[in-house]
Design a protein around this motif. Structure first.
Motif, PDB file in Angstrom:
ATOM      1  N   ALA A   1       0.497  -1.008   0.187  1.00  0.00           N
ATOM      2  CA  ALA A   1       0.284  -0.252   0.067  1.00  0.00           C
ATOM      3  C   ALA A   1       0.753   1.697   0.177  1.00  0.00           C
ATOM      4  O   ALA A   1       0.579   1.791  -0.642  1.00  0.00           O
ATOM      5  CB  ALA A   1      -0.812   0.215   1.248  1.00  0.00           C
TER       6      ALA A   1
ATOM      7  N   LYS B   1       0.936   4.258  -2.756  1.00  0.00           N
ATOM      8  CA  LYS B   1       0.836   5.711  -3.084  1.00  0.00           C
ATOM      9  C   LYS B   1       1.057   6.612  -3.597  1.00  0.00           C
ATOM     10  O   LYS B   1       1.420   7.225  -3.268  1.00  0.00           O
ATOM     11  CB  LYS B   1      -0.030   5.669  -1.136  1.00  0.00           C
ATOM     12  CG  LYS B   1       0.189   7.004  -0.666  1.00  0.00           C
ATOM     13  CD  LYS B   1      -1.215   7.679  -1.907  1.00  0.00           C
ATOM     14  CE  LYS B   1      -1.273   9.349  -1.441  1.00  0.00           C
ATOM     15  NZ  LYS B   1      -2.361   9.728  -1.621  1.00  0.00           N
ATOM     16  N   SER B   2       2.877   5.314  -2.813  1.00  0.00           N
ATOM     17  CA  SER B   2       4.311   6.696  -3.201  1.00  0.00           C
ATOM     18  C   SER B   2       4.452   7.011  -4.377  1.00  0.00           C
ATOM     19  O   SER B   2       5.431   8.117  -5.103  1.00  0.00           O
ATOM     20  CB  SER B   2       5.052   5.787  -2.648  1.00  0.00           C
ATOM     21  OG  SER B   2       5.563   5.661  -1.213  1.00  0.00           O
TER      22      SER B   2
ATOM     23  N   HIS C   1       2.133   9.619  -5.932  1.00  0.00           N
ATOM     24  CA  HIS C   1       2.511  10.462  -5.074  1.00  0.00           C
ATOM     25  C   HIS C   1       3.522  11.243  -6.375  1.00  0.00           C
ATOM     26  O   HIS C   1       3.557  12.280  -6.890  1.00  0.00           O
ATOM     27  CB  HIS C   1       3.124  10.322  -3.932  1.00  0.00           C
ATOM     28  CG  HIS C   1       3.783  11.957  -3.866  1.00  0.00           C
ATOM     29  ND1 HIS C   1       2.667  13.105  -3.608  1.00  0.00           N
ATOM     30  CD2 HIS C   1       4.785  12.277  -3.251  1.00  0.00           C
ATOM     31  CE1 HIS C   1       3.186  13.771  -2.480  1.00  0.00           C
ATOM     32  NE2 HIS C   1       4.384  13.305  -2.788  1.00  0.00           N
TER      33      HIS C   1
ATOM     34  N   GLU D   1      -1.491   9.222 -10.304  1.00  0.00           N
ATOM     35  CA  GLU D   1      -2.364   8.343 -10.426  1.00  0.00           C
ATOM     36  C   GLU D   1      -2.413   7.321 -11.754  1.00  0.00           C
ATOM     37  O   GLU D   1      -2.333   6.946 -11.592  1.00  0.00           O
ATOM     38  CB  GLU D   1      -3.528   8.956  -9.620  1.00  0.00           C
ATOM     39  CG  GLU D   1      -3.492   9.691  -8.355  1.00  0.00           C
ATOM     40  CD  GLU D   1      -4.627  10.213  -7.868  1.00  0.00           C
ATOM     41  OE1 GLU D   1      -5.548  11.109  -8.200  1.00  0.00           O
ATOM     42  OE2 GLU D   1      -4.779  10.791  -6.236  1.00  0.00           O
TER      43      GLU D   1
ATOM     44  N   ASP E   1      -9.061   4.269  -2.878  1.00  0.00           N
ATOM     45  CA  ASP E   1      -8.997   5.301  -1.690  1.00  0.00           C
ATOM     46  C   ASP E   1      -7.850   5.721  -2.666  1.00  0.00           C
ATOM     47  O   ASP E   1      -7.607   7.289  -2.648  1.00  0.00           O
ATOM     48  CB  ASP E   1      -8.561   5.356  -0.149  1.00  0.00           C
ATOM     49  CG  ASP E   1      -9.775   4.769   0.276  1.00  0.00           C
ATOM     50  OD1 ASP E   1     -10.730   4.814  -0.339  1.00  0.00           O
ATOM     51  OD2 ASP E   1      -9.857   3.987   1.072  1.00  0.00           O
ATOM     52  N   ILE E   2      -6.819   5.604  -2.975  1.00  0.00           N
ATOM     53  CA  ILE E   2      -5.887   5.951  -3.490  1.00  0.00           C
ATOM     54  C   ILE E   2      -6.028   6.680  -4.720  1.00  0.00           C
ATOM     55  O   ILE E   2      -5.090   7.481  -5.252  1.00  0.00           O
ATOM     56  CB  ILE E   2      -4.378   4.882  -3.603  1.00  0.00           C
ATOM     57  CG1 ILE E   2      -3.402   4.783  -2.332  1.00  0.00           C
ATOM     58  CG2 ILE E   2      -3.163   5.699  -4.456  1.00  0.00           C
ATOM     59  CD1 ILE E   2      -2.560   3.583  -1.581  1.00  0.00           C
TER      60      ILE E   2
ATOM     61  N   PHE F   1       0.728   9.093   4.677  1.00  0.00           N
ATOM     62  CA  PHE F   1       0.296   9.368   4.336  1.00  0.00           C
ATOM     63  C   PHE F   1      -1.338   8.947   4.676  1.00  0.00           C
ATOM     64  O   PHE F   1      -2.059   9.982   3.433  1.00  0.00           O
ATOM     65  CB  PHE F   1       0.570   8.243   3.018  1.00  0.00           C
ATOM     66  CG  PHE F   1       1.401   8.851   1.885  1.00  0.00           C
ATOM     67  CD1 PHE F   1       1.255   9.761   1.141  1.00  0.00           C
ATOM     68  CD2 PHE F   1       2.273   7.553   1.402  1.00  0.00           C
ATOM     69  CE1 PHE F   1       2.852  10.040   0.315  1.00  0.00           C
ATOM     70  CE2 PHE F   1       3.018   8.565   0.976  1.00  0.00           C
ATOM     71  CZ  PHE F   1       3.347   9.026   0.132  1.00  0.00           C
TER      72      PHE F   1
ATOM     73  N   LEU G   1      -2.768   6.216   5.622  1.00  0.00           N
ATOM     74  CA  LEU G   1      -2.832   5.291   4.640  1.00  0.00           C
ATOM     75  C   LEU G   1      -4.333   4.541   5.678  1.00  0.00           C
ATOM     76  O   LEU G   1      -3.478   4.715   7.167  1.00  0.00           O
ATOM     77  CB  LEU G   1      -2.313   4.404   4.389  1.00  0.00           C
ATOM     78  CG  LEU G   1      -1.606   5.202   3.053  1.00  0.00           C
ATOM     79  CD1 LEU G   1      -0.779   3.740   2.430  1.00  0.00           C
ATOM     80  CD2 LEU G   1      -2.392   4.842   1.885  1.00  0.00           C
TER      81      LEU G   1
END
Length: 210
Positions: free
Chosen positions: A31, A35-36, A39, A43, A70-71, A166, A168
């Motif tokens: 996760a 996400k990283s 970022h 996306e 969500d991301i 983040f 998360l």
């Protein structure tokens, strides 16, 4: 290290790629990697690949789907075939190798033409890389799958701190390996055994255990 430093080190690992695919399980490591990457690269330049089989608990699949949503990245479900491999079913000390081999094989056979993915990454951290009992690492090397968290020197604690940075939802989630990991070594992995494990764990979670 501070989350900002971790993110800077991850950027050094990822910035040379335009688009990447992440072997995603919904655990904290993958996760944070997902996400990283979103970022750093944006996306729309990241795709999550979720390996789906009898060894993936339905609750874990739901968590993974929610996190990817969500991301804000696209998630693709990849059917893996480890249950058709007698060497995986034998459940010896190489089971995780055959699991990862099935995952990376399925991803490698996937039609990437609509995604333009440059490379596939997975969430091994630097603590994992120090361990000698993780045969799945060998499968990653064989398929050319990169491990940005480990290459950036991020330890498990660094990963969790970045997850909190983040925001998360899985930042404090315990390690949750596949259902087959609950079966006694050298005891045959069967669909019925996996189902029994899942039902019992769901029951324990309903009682309030983590």
């Amino acid at each position: 290290m501070k989350p900002e430093q971790s993110l800077f080190l991850l950027k050094q690992q990822l910035q040379s790629y335009e688009r990447i695919g992440v072997a995603f399980s919904g655990g904290v490591d993958s996760a944070v990697l997902l996400k990283s990457a979103a970022h750093i690269l944006g996306e729309n330049n990241v795709v999550a690949f979720l390996g789906v089989s009898d060894s993936l608990a339905r609750r874990e699949k739901e968590i993974a789907l929610r996190i990817a949503q969500d991301i804000g990245v696209r998630l693709v479900e990849i059917e893996t075939q480890e249950m058709s491999n007698p060497e995986y079913l034998a459940n010896n000390n190489q089971r995780c190798y055959f699991c990862k081999e099935a995952l990376f094989t399925a991803i490698s056979k996937f039609d990437f033409s609509g995604y333009g993915v440059d490379v596939v990454a997975y969430g091994e951290n630097a603590d994992d890389s120090k361990k000698s009992d993780r045969p799945g690492q060998r499968a990653a090397v064989e398929f050319g799958v990169i491990k940005p968290l480990s290459s950036a020197g991020l330890l498990k604690q660094d990963v969790r701190e970045l997850a909190h940075f983040f925001g998360l939802s899985v930042a404090d989630k315990p390690a949750t390996p596949c259902l087959a990991s609950r079966i006694k070594p050298f005891t045959q992995v069967t669909k019925m055994a996996l189902t029994q494990v899942e039902i019992l764990e769901d029951f324990l979670l309903e009682l309030g255990f983590t």
